[in-house]
Scaffold this motif. Structure first.
Motif, PDB file in Angstrom:
ATOM      1  N   HIS A 174       2.301   1.760  -3.383  1.00 23.11           N
ATOM      2  CA  HIS A 174       1.252   2.250  -4.285  1.00 23.11           C
ATOM      3  C   HIS A 174       0.987   3.735  -4.036  1.00 23.11           C
ATOM      4  CE1 HIS A 174      -2.246   2.126  -6.848  1.00 23.11           C
ATOM      5  NE2 HIS A 174      -2.997   2.602  -5.871  1.00 23.11           N
ATOM      6  N   GLU A 175       0.884   4.108  -2.762  1.00 31.47           N
ATOM      7  CA  GLU A 175       0.661   5.518  -2.430  1.00 31.47           C
ATOM      8  C   GLU A 175       1.836   6.379  -2.885  1.00 31.47           C
ATOM      9  OE1 GLU A 175      -0.553   6.316   1.605  1.00 31.47           O
ATOM     10  OE2 GLU A 175      -1.857   4.556   1.614  1.00 31.47           O
ATOM     11  N   ALA A 185       0.836  -1.208   0.000  1.00 31.33           N
ATOM     12  CA  ALA A 185       0.000   0.000   0.000  1.00 31.33           C
ATOM     13  C   ALA A 185       0.870   1.256   0.000  1.00 31.33           C
ATOM     14  CB  ALA A 185      -0.938  -0.008   1.203  1.00 31.33           C
ATOM     15  N   ILE A 226       1.679   9.465  -5.370  1.00 30.96           N
ATOM     16  CA  ILE A 226       2.213  10.784  -4.999  1.00 30.96           C
ATOM     17  C   ILE A 226       3.231  11.249  -6.034  1.00 30.96           C
ATOM     18  CG2 ILE A 226       3.652  11.978  -3.298  1.00 30.96           C
ATOM     19  CD1 ILE A 226       2.202  10.300  -1.139  1.00 30.96           C
TER      20      ILE A 226
END
Length: 159
Positions: free
Chosen positions: A79-80, A76, A84
């Motif tokens: 992915h974030e 996660a 960004i």
């Protein structure tokens, strides 16, 4: 009666006393109790071992669950981070485009200002030259008539 005979008699009396006071039964009872105690300790040790194995299995499951959670968190987070970075890239591109537009507008404005200034200078130069030519070649009355005509033409063109 020999010494052996008396030794034998002493042995029999000793054994009789042992049986009379039930020493073999006490020894057997003591050994049985000790065997029961050892068996109880072994049972307790087996129970504790099984309990420890159960706890170990439980912690291994929890550890596996935690490892899976950690992997999910890492995935996660990656992915974030990608999102960004992509957003930052888009914002940077937009910023660069906006800055380029602003620079192009400033350049266009500077060109426009320069053209206007050059035009203004050219008009002033033309007026100055025309004024000199008119003053040198025409008389004052003729010059005033031309100026009046020009003013009338400018007024009609402006309205």
């Amino acid at each position: 009666m020999t010494d052996t005979f008396w030794a034998f008699i002493g042995l029999i009396l000793f054994l009789a006393l042992l049986f009379y006071f039930k020493v073999p039964a006490m020894a057997l009872r003591s050994l049985d109790e000790r065997a029961k105690r050892i068996a109880g300790e072994l049972d307790e040790a087996l129970r504790l071992r099984e309990e420890a194995q159960g706890i170990l299995a439980e912690y291994q499951q929890k550890c596996a669950g935690i490892e899976q959670d950690v992997q999910e968190i890492i995935t996660a987070a990656k992915h974030e981070a990608e999102i960004i970075v992509a957003e930052a890239r888009v914002k940077t591109e937009e910023y660069v485009k906006n800055r380029n537009k602003l620079v192009e507008q400033k350049i266009a404005q500077a060109e426009s200002d320069a053209i206007q200034e050059i035009s203004s200078s050219a008009v002033n130069l033309a007026i100055s030259s025309a004024s000199k030519i008119i003053n040198n070649e025409l008389g004052a009355k003729k010059a005033n008539d031309l100026i009046k005509e020009s003013i009338i033409k400018v007024k009609t063109n402006l309205h």
